[in-house]
Design a protein around this motif. Structure first.
Motif, PDB file in Angstrom:
ATOM      1  N   UNK A  28      18.626 -62.582 138.181  1.00  0.00           N
ATOM      2  CA  UNK A  28      19.533 -61.435 138.063  1.00  0.00           C
ATOM      3  C   UNK A  28      18.794 -60.135 138.344  1.00  0.00           C
ATOM      4  N   UNK A  29      17.584 -60.023 137.816  1.00  0.00           N
ATOM      5  CA  UNK A  29      16.808 -58.787 138.007  1.00  0.00           C
ATOM      6  C   UNK A  29      16.565 -58.539 139.492  1.00  0.00           C
ATOM      7  N   UNK A  30      16.130 -59.573 140.208  1.00  0.00           N
ATOM      8  CA  UNK A  30      15.837 -59.400 141.632  1.00  0.00           C
ATOM      9  C   UNK A  30      17.088 -59.055 142.423  1.00  0.00           C
ATOM     10  N   UNK A  31      18.181 -59.781 142.127  1.00  0.00           N
ATOM     11  CA  UNK A  31      19.425 -59.525 142.867  1.00  0.00           C
ATOM     12  C   UNK A  31      19.945 -58.112 142.599  1.00  0.00           C
ATOM     13  N   UNK A  32      19.940 -57.725 141.308  1.00  0.00           N
ATOM     14  CA  UNK A  32      20.501 -56.419 140.936  1.00  0.00           C
ATOM     15  C   UNK A  32      19.627 -55.271 141.443  1.00  0.00           C
ATOM     16  N   UNK A  33      18.310 -55.304 141.096  1.00  0.00           N
ATOM     17  CA  UNK A  33      17.427 -54.176 141.431  1.00  0.00           C
ATOM     18  C   UNK A  33      17.082 -54.169 142.916  1.00  0.00           C
ATOM     19  N   UNK A  34      16.698 -55.344 143.417  1.00  0.00           N
ATOM     20  CA  UNK A  34      16.180 -55.393 144.774  1.00  0.00           C
ATOM     21  C   UNK A  34      17.231 -55.418 145.863  1.00  0.00           C
ATOM     22  N   UNK A  35      18.428 -55.884 145.541  1.00  0.00           N
ATOM     23  CA  UNK A  35      19.419 -55.983 146.618  1.00  0.00           C
ATOM     24  C   UNK A  35      20.701 -55.188 146.337  1.00  0.00           C
ATOM     25  N   UNK A  36      21.444 -55.570 145.292  1.00  0.00           N
ATOM     26  CA  UNK A  36      22.764 -54.957 145.077  1.00  0.00           C
ATOM     27  C   UNK A  36      22.685 -53.452 144.843  1.00  0.00           C
ATOM     28  N   UNK A  37      21.751 -53.023 143.965  1.00  0.00           N
ATOM     29  CA  UNK A  37      21.653 -51.587 143.660  1.00  0.00           C
ATOM     30  C   UNK A  37      21.293 -50.797 144.910  1.00  0.00           C
ATOM     31  N   UNK A  38      20.370 -51.338 145.721  1.00  0.00           N
ATOM     32  CA  UNK A  38      19.986 -50.669 146.975  1.00  0.00           C
ATOM     33  C   UNK A  38      21.187 -50.576 147.905  1.00  0.00           C
ATOM     34  N   UNK A  39      21.915 -51.695 148.022  1.00  0.00           N
ATOM     35  CA  UNK A  39      23.043 -51.743 148.960  1.00  0.00           C
ATOM     36  C   UNK A  39      24.108 -50.728 148.556  1.00  0.00           C
ATOM     37  N   UNK A  40      24.480 -50.712 147.275  1.00  0.00           N
ATOM     38  CA  UNK A  40      25.519 -49.782 146.815  1.00  0.00           C
ATOM     39  C   UNK A  40      25.009 -48.339 146.891  1.00  0.00           C
ATOM     40  N   UNK A  41      23.746 -48.128 146.483  1.00  0.00           N
ATOM     41  CA  UNK A  41      23.150 -46.787 146.519  1.00  0.00           C
ATOM     42  C   UNK A  41      23.075 -46.247 147.935  1.00  0.00           C
ATOM     43  N   UNK A  42      22.707 -47.113 148.881  1.00  0.00           N
ATOM     44  CA  UNK A  42      22.617 -46.687 150.281  1.00  0.00           C
ATOM     45  C   UNK A  42      23.996 -46.326 150.818  1.00  0.00           C
ATOM     46  N   UNK A  43      25.003 -47.077 150.416  1.00  0.00           N
ATOM     47  CA  UNK A  43      26.370 -46.756 150.838  1.00  0.00           C
ATOM     48  C   UNK A  43      26.722 -45.345 150.363  1.00  0.00           C
ATOM     49  N   UNK A  44      26.349 -45.016 149.111  1.00  0.00           N
ATOM     50  CA  UNK A  44      26.602 -43.678 148.564  1.00  0.00           C
ATOM     51  C   UNK A  44      25.904 -42.597 149.366  1.00  0.00           C
ATOM     52  N   UNK A  45      24.673 -42.914 149.860  1.00  0.00           N
ATOM     53  CA  UNK A  45      23.913 -41.919 150.621  1.00  0.00           C
ATOM     54  C   UNK A  45      24.462 -41.758 152.039  1.00  0.00           C
ATOM     55  N   UNK A  46      24.924 -42.869 152.613  1.00  0.00           N
ATOM     56  CA  UNK A  46      25.418 -42.817 153.994  1.00  0.00           C
ATOM     57  C   UNK A  46      26.768 -42.104 154.075  1.00  0.00           C
ATOM     58  N   UNK A  47      27.537 -42.171 152.975  1.00  0.00           N
ATOM     59  CA  UNK A  47      28.868 -41.574 152.990  1.00  0.00           C
ATOM     60  C   UNK A  47      28.807 -40.088 152.620  1.00  0.00           C
ATOM     61  N   UNK A  48      27.995 -39.338 153.380  1.00  0.00           N
ATOM     62  CA  UNK A  48      27.842 -37.914 153.082  1.00  0.00           C
ATOM     63  C   UNK A  48      29.154 -37.146 153.283  1.00  0.00           C
TER      64      UNK A  48
END
Lengths: 110, 255
Positions: free
Chosen positions: B40-60
């Motif tokens: 869970x830690x790897x999936x959440x921190x290393x993948x899902x959080x990055x993916x959702x966070x990057x979406x937030x950054x790209x949607x300027x």
């Protein structure tokens, strides 16, 4: 509260009974030997304790002037295994067990 | 250049996804808690959080509400991952220690408390825009999240030192000893990346992406983490042979 493993408790009690070492000396000697090989009294398993008793304890007892330490340790290791077979200890999962499993091929223990 | 400097981060995401999913599959078979926590830690921190966070950054161009929602979602996922990592360190390395249990609870409160502070102050929006921070909330929250991998890395290094001594009398598999070290280095690199982000926020106030050199530094750490975690979980045959050979050489040189 019992905080050490049954293997540690059994061997230290037997050391105290079979030698002239006091309770503190027996437990302290065993603790030092375990520490030197990166094992902890709280989590040492029967198999690990058997190896330690056979291979490392004789030298430690020799330094404390315990006579015929090698023969004593051979006997102690055999009795430990026999005791463990009669009184199966429920050993808590150790950090080593966890990391051993974390392999894509998931091999069984050698 | 900026895209190239992101390669390490992408590699880390892929390694986290691959190893995380496999660990959860192991959990499905064995029902062992450590696999669930680390997966869970790897999936959440290393993948899902990055993916959702990057979406937030790209949607300027998106509305502040949408960016805020995505950022909060990403941060919450990240915190769930870090809480799993804290639980893993306690459960695996110190399951019977009350002091470690207390430390784990304090760390969990620190992580949740600082997340609440950055969201309630509105500073969480600084993750998705390029404005500098105006309070201590972000550096504090990032430090809290850095402490989870830092704790696990320190425990791995301490345990590795113990295992090296066991190896000398044949009470440890050399591959497992190497694996513990690889997890320590991999997770430690992730903690260092957080430390770099905190330092950048304190000095410049903004996220790493305004400086290619800063992004590249974290990318290098991401590459180290990805290679170590990947090698720890998917060791190739050549690596297995090397680890065993090295351990035999070490044992031959024991005094």
């Amino acid at each position: 509260m019992l905080t050490e493993s049954l293997a540690f408790e059994w061997v230290s009690a037997e050391l105290e009974a079979r030698t002239a070492l006091s309770r503190i000396e027996a437990r302290g000697t065993l603790r030092l030997v375990l520490k030197n090989v990166g094992l902890e009294p709280a989590s040492v398993s029967v198999h690990q304790m058997q190896v330690v008793v056979e291979r490392l304890l004789p030298a430690a007892l020799g330094k404390r002037r315990v006579g015929e330490a090698s023969a004593l340790c051979r006997e102690l290791a055999a009795d430990l295994v026999a005791h463990a077979q009669q009184h199966a200890e429920v050993v808590a999962e150790s950090a080593y067990d966890v990391f051993e499993r974390m392999d894509s091929s998931r091999r069984s223990k050698p | 250049m900026k895209l190239l400097s992101l390669a390490g981060v992408v590699l880390f995401m892929l390694a986290s996804l691959g190893v995380g999913v496999r660990l959860l599959a192991l959990y499905a078979r064995s029902r062992k808690l450590p696999e669930l926590l680390l997966g869970s830690a790897l999936l959440c921190v290393g993948f899902l959080a990055y993916a959702v966070g990057t979406a937030g950054k790209l949607l300027l161009e998106a509305t502040p509400e949408t960016r805020s929602l995505l950022t909060i979602l990403g941060l919450s996922i990240e915190c769930v991952g870090h809480l799993s990592l804290v639980a893993f360190s306690w459960r695996v390395f110190h399951p019977r220690s009350r002091a470690a249990a207390g430390f784990a609870v304090l760390l969990a409160l620190f992580i949740c408390g600082t997340l609440a502070a950055e969201v309630s102050s509105g500073q969480h929006l600084r993750y998705s825009d390029l404005e500098p921070i105006s309070g201590p909330e972000l550096p504090l929250a990032l430090s809290a999240r850095a402490s989870a991998p830092a704790w696990m890395a320190l425990e791995c290094f301490r345990f590795h030192a113990q295992l090296r001594r066991r190896l000398a009398i044949g009470l440890a598999d050399p591959l497992v000893v190497q694996r513990v070290l690889l997890w320590g280095v991999g997770i430690g690199a992730s903690a260092l990346a957080y430390a770099g982000t905190v330092a950048h926020r304190l000095v410049f106030g903004t996220g790493l992406r305004v400086h290619v050199w800063a992004l590249s530094s974290v990318s290098v750490l991401g590459t180290i983490a990805a290679v170590c975690i990947g090698l720890a979980f998917f060791p190739p045959s050549a690596y297995r042979r090397w680890a065993r050979r090295e351990s035999m050489v070490d044992r031959e040189h024991e005094p």
